[in-house]
Design a protein around this motif. Structure first.
Motif, PDB file in Angstrom:
ATOM      1  N   ARG A 258       0.635  -1.252  -0.053  1.00  0.00           N
ATOM      2  CA  ARG A 258       0.123  -0.123   0.136  1.00  0.00           C
ATOM      3  C   ARG A 258       0.962   1.205  -0.014  1.00  0.00           C
ATOM      4  NH1 ARG A 258      -4.553  -0.190   4.240  1.00  0.00           N
ATOM      5  NH2 ARG A 258      -4.909   1.835   3.420  1.00  0.00           N
ATOM      6  N   GLU A 259       2.118   1.151   0.703  1.00  0.00           N
ATOM      7  CA  GLU A 259       2.780   2.502   0.767  1.00  0.00           C
ATOM      8  C   GLU A 259       3.467   2.444  -0.350  1.00  0.00           C
ATOM      9  OE1 GLU A 259       7.107   4.023   2.952  1.00  0.00           O
ATOM     10  OE2 GLU A 259       5.606   2.620   4.052  1.00  0.00           O
ATOM     11  N   LYS A 260       3.879   1.741  -1.160  1.00  0.00           N
ATOM     12  CA  LYS A 260       4.239   2.000  -2.583  1.00  0.00           C
ATOM     13  C   LYS A 260       3.678   2.529  -3.628  1.00  0.00           C
ATOM     14  CE  LYS A 260       8.319  -1.254  -2.163  1.00  0.00           C
ATOM     15  NZ  LYS A 260       8.975  -2.325  -2.845  1.00  0.00           N
ATOM     16  N   ILE A 261       2.273   1.804  -3.642  1.00  0.00           N
ATOM     17  CA  ILE A 261       1.041   2.185  -4.551  1.00  0.00           C
ATOM     18  C   ILE A 261       0.623   3.457  -4.239  1.00  0.00           C
ATOM     19  CG2 ILE A 261      -0.817   1.089  -3.649  1.00  0.00           C
ATOM     20  CD1 ILE A 261      -0.259   1.136  -7.133  1.00  0.00           C
ATOM     21  N   GLY A 262       0.715   3.990  -3.010  1.00  0.00           N
ATOM     22  CA  GLY A 262       0.348   5.427  -2.622  1.00  0.00           C
ATOM     23  C   GLY A 262       1.388   6.343  -3.312  1.00  0.00           C
TER      24      GLY A 262
ATOM     25  N   TYR B  52       3.356   6.031  -5.686  1.00  0.00           N
ATOM     26  CA  TYR B  52       3.293   5.835  -7.194  1.00  0.00           C
ATOM     27  C   TYR B  52       1.995   6.730  -7.694  1.00  0.00           C
ATOM     28  CZ  TYR B  52       1.928   4.261 -11.739  1.00  0.00           C
ATOM     29  OH  TYR B  52       1.645   4.377 -13.130  1.00  0.00           O
ATOM     30  N   PHE B  53       1.047   6.720  -7.081  1.00  0.00           N
ATOM     31  CA  PHE B  53      -0.258   7.407  -7.337  1.00  0.00           C
ATOM     32  C   PHE B  53      -0.088   8.878  -7.196  1.00  0.00           C
ATOM     33  CE2 PHE B  53      -2.505   3.723  -7.822  1.00  0.00           C
ATOM     34  CZ  PHE B  53      -3.280   3.970  -9.102  1.00  0.00           C
ATOM     35  N   ASP B  54       0.711   9.305  -6.044  1.00  0.00           N
ATOM     36  CA  ASP B  54       0.965  10.505  -5.734  1.00  0.00           C
ATOM     37  C   ASP B  54       1.894  11.291  -6.904  1.00  0.00           C
ATOM     38  OD1 ASP B  54      -0.225  10.823  -3.285  1.00  0.00           O
ATOM     39  OD2 ASP B  54       1.710  10.426  -1.962  1.00  0.00           O
ATOM     40  N   GLN B  55       2.620  10.691  -7.322  1.00  0.00           N
ATOM     41  CA  GLN B  55       3.542  10.997  -8.679  1.00  0.00           C
ATOM     42  C   GLN B  55       2.591  11.039  -9.835  1.00  0.00           C
ATOM     43  OE1 GLN B  55       6.609   8.208  -8.566  1.00  0.00           O
ATOM     44  NE2 GLN B  55       7.795   9.322  -6.854  1.00  0.00           N
ATOM     45  N   LEU B  56       1.718  10.081  -9.973  1.00  0.00           N
ATOM     46  CA  LEU B  56       1.029   9.930 -11.219  1.00  0.00           C
ATOM     47  C   LEU B  56       0.095  11.138 -11.188  1.00  0.00           C
ATOM     48  CD1 LEU B  56       0.512   8.339 -13.694  1.00  0.00           C
ATOM     49  CD2 LEU B  56      -1.269   7.090 -12.336  1.00  0.00           C
ATOM     50  N   ALA B  57      -0.577  11.629  -9.995  1.00  0.00           N
ATOM     51  CA  ALA B  57      -1.470  12.564  -9.837  1.00  0.00           C
ATOM     52  C   ALA B  57      -1.078  14.072  -9.958  1.00  0.00           C
ATOM     53  CB  ALA B  57      -2.337  12.566  -8.532  1.00  0.00           C
ATOM     54  N   GLU B  58       0.108  14.355  -9.581  1.00  0.00           N
ATOM     55  CA  GLU B  58       0.953  15.588  -9.768  1.00  0.00           C
ATOM     56  C   GLU B  58       0.726  16.227 -10.913  1.00  0.00           C
ATOM     57  OE1 GLU B  58       5.323  16.988  -8.600  1.00  0.00           O
ATOM     58  OE2 GLU B  58       4.346  15.485  -7.194  1.00  0.00           O
ATOM     59  N   PRO B  59       0.350  17.563 -10.839  1.00  0.00           N
ATOM     60  CA  PRO B  59       0.265  18.501  -9.694  1.00  0.00           C
ATOM     61  C   PRO B  59      -0.885  18.531  -9.071  1.00  0.00           C
ATOM     62  CG  PRO B  59      -0.212  19.743 -11.993  1.00  0.00           C
ATOM     63  CD  PRO B  59       0.040  18.116 -12.260  1.00  0.00           C
ATOM     64  N   TYR B  60      -2.171  17.659  -9.301  1.00  0.00           N
ATOM     65  CA  TYR B  60      -3.324  17.789  -8.644  1.00  0.00           C
ATOM     66  C   TYR B  60      -3.300  17.146  -7.456  1.00  0.00           C
ATOM     67  CZ  TYR B  60      -4.307  18.418 -13.852  1.00  0.00           C
ATOM     68  OH  TYR B  60      -4.183  18.852 -14.940  1.00  0.00           O
ATOM     69  N   SER B  61      -4.366  17.489  -6.645  1.00  0.00           N
ATOM     70  CA  SER B  61      -4.430  16.917  -5.429  1.00  0.00           C
ATOM     71  C   SER B  61      -5.757  16.011  -5.190  1.00  0.00           C
ATOM     72  CB  SER B  61      -4.342  18.165  -4.323  1.00  0.00           C
ATOM     73  OG  SER B  61      -5.552  19.149  -4.205  1.00  0.00           O
ATOM     74  N   TYR B  62      -5.846  15.271  -4.232  1.00  0.00           N
ATOM     75  CA  TYR B  62      -6.893  14.606  -4.007  1.00  0.00           C
ATOM     76  C   TYR B  62      -7.187  14.207  -2.474  1.00  0.00           C
ATOM     77  CZ  TYR B  62      -3.620  10.923  -4.570  1.00  0.00           C
ATOM     78  OH  TYR B  62      -2.536   9.876  -4.452  1.00  0.00           O
ATOM     79  N   SER B  63      -8.287  13.772  -1.887  1.00  0.00           N
ATOM     80  CA  SER B  63      -8.378  13.619  -0.488  1.00  0.00           C
ATOM     81  C   SER B  63      -7.598  12.325  -0.086  1.00  0.00           C
ATOM     82  CB  SER B  63      -9.728  13.496   0.012  1.00  0.00           C
ATOM     83  OG  SER B  63     -10.300  12.333  -0.435  1.00  0.00           O
ATOM     84  N   LYS B  64      -7.055  12.371   1.160  1.00  0.00           N
ATOM     85  CA  LYS B  64      -6.393  11.094   1.739  1.00  0.00           C
ATOM     86  C   LYS B  64      -7.464   9.979   1.978  1.00  0.00           C
ATOM     87  CE  LYS B  64      -2.492  12.790   1.693  1.00  0.00           C
ATOM     88  NZ  LYS B  64      -1.474  12.426   0.718  1.00  0.00           N
ATOM     89  N   GLU B  65      -8.718  10.510   2.027  1.00  0.00           N
ATOM     90  CA  GLU B  65      -9.679   9.209   2.038  1.00  0.00           C
ATOM     91  C   GLU B  65      -9.537   8.650   0.845  1.00  0.00           C
ATOM     92  OE1 GLU B  65     -14.279   8.806   2.995  1.00  0.00           O
ATOM     93  OE2 GLU B  65     -13.245  10.735   3.450  1.00  0.00           O
TER      94      GLU B  65
ATOM     95  N   LEU C 279      -8.188   3.998  -2.651  1.00  0.00           N
ATOM     96  CA  LEU C 279      -7.739   3.105  -3.928  1.00  0.00           C
ATOM     97  C   LEU C 279      -6.744   2.262  -3.528  1.00  0.00           C
ATOM     98  CD1 LEU C 279      -7.138   6.301  -6.135  1.00  0.00           C
ATOM     99  CD2 LEU C 279      -8.539   4.307  -6.467  1.00  0.00           C
ATOM    100  N   SER C 280      -5.476   2.541  -2.559  1.00  0.00           N
ATOM    101  CA  SER C 280      -4.694   1.826  -2.196  1.00  0.00           C
ATOM    102  C   SER C 280      -5.011   0.431  -1.561  1.00  0.00           C
ATOM    103  CB  SER C 280      -3.537   2.507  -1.405  1.00  0.00           C
ATOM    104  OG  SER C 280      -4.116   2.899   0.140  1.00  0.00           O
ATOM    105  N   ARG C 281      -6.210   0.514  -0.698  1.00  0.00           N
ATOM    106  CA  ARG C 281      -6.834  -0.641  -0.213  1.00  0.00           C
ATOM    107  C   ARG C 281      -7.154  -1.496  -1.219  1.00  0.00           C
ATOM    108  NH1 ARG C 281      -8.380   2.734   3.498  1.00  0.00           N
ATOM    109  NH2 ARG C 281     -10.671   2.873   2.533  1.00  0.00           N
ATOM    110  N   ARG C 282      -7.924  -0.959  -2.329  1.00  0.00           N
ATOM    111  CA  ARG C 282      -8.552  -1.799  -3.236  1.00  0.00           C
ATOM    112  C   ARG C 282      -7.476  -2.336  -4.143  1.00  0.00           C
ATOM    113  NH1 ARG C 282     -14.281  -0.372  -4.670  1.00  0.00           N
ATOM    114  NH2 ARG C 282     -14.998   0.649  -2.986  1.00  0.00           N
ATOM    115  N   PHE C 283      -6.433  -1.770  -4.713  1.00  0.00           N
ATOM    116  CA  PHE C 283      -5.293  -2.161  -5.520  1.00  0.00           C
ATOM    117  C   PHE C 283      -4.820  -3.417  -4.702  1.00  0.00           C
ATOM    118  CE2 PHE C 283      -5.581   1.966  -7.546  1.00  0.00           C
ATOM    119  CZ  PHE C 283      -6.051   1.511  -8.463  1.00  0.00           C
ATOM    120  N   CYS C 284      -4.560  -3.092  -3.388  1.00  0.00           N
ATOM    121  CA  CYS C 284      -3.974  -4.346  -2.747  1.00  0.00           C
ATOM    122  C   CYS C 284      -4.780  -5.621  -2.559  1.00  0.00           C
ATOM    123  CB  CYS C 284      -3.343  -3.895  -1.321  1.00  0.00           C
ATOM    124  SG  CYS C 284      -2.081  -2.806  -1.610  1.00  0.00           S
TER     125      CYS C 284
END
Length: 101
Positions: free
Chosen positions: A66-70, A72-85, A90-95
């Motif tokens: 979950r930490e690694k996919i998180g 990855y998605f932080d980098q993928l989404a940049e420069p946009y922001s999204y809620s930590k919720e 997302l990270s729970r579902r991918f795992c």
């Protein structure tokens, strides 16, 4: 495009997959990895395969960490922001999907 009129289609398959997008490609791969004889069919012209996945950056995601996919998605989404919720969901579902497959 290859002329398919002269191809003989009389064969036996364990799995027939319609569409070579992310879902179809993944289904065909996992079936073949489990020794299934797979026929994958797509109507897209050569070079334009991929279905809807082609238009979503050809992205199929799953993860075991979950930490690694998180990150990855932080980098993928940049420069946009999204809620930590949303991020946690997302990270729970991918795992979870990775464990299922």
């Amino acid at each position: 495009m290859k002329n398919v009129k002269n191809i003989k289609w009389n064969a036996s398959y364990d799995v027939l997959v319609l569409g070579f997008g992310g879902a179809g490609g993944t289904a065909a791969r996992f079936a073949a990895d489990n020794n299934a004889h797979v026929l994958l069919v797509d109507v897209a012209p050569y070079g334009h395969e991929g279905g809807n996945t082609r238009y979503s950056a050809q992205h199929v995601a799953m993860a075991h960490d979950r930490e690694k996919i998180g990150k990855y998605f932080d980098q993928l989404a940049e420069p946009y922001s999204y809620s930590k919720e949303d991020h946690g969901c997302l990270s729970r579902r991918f795992c979870k999907y990775a464990r299922i497959l």
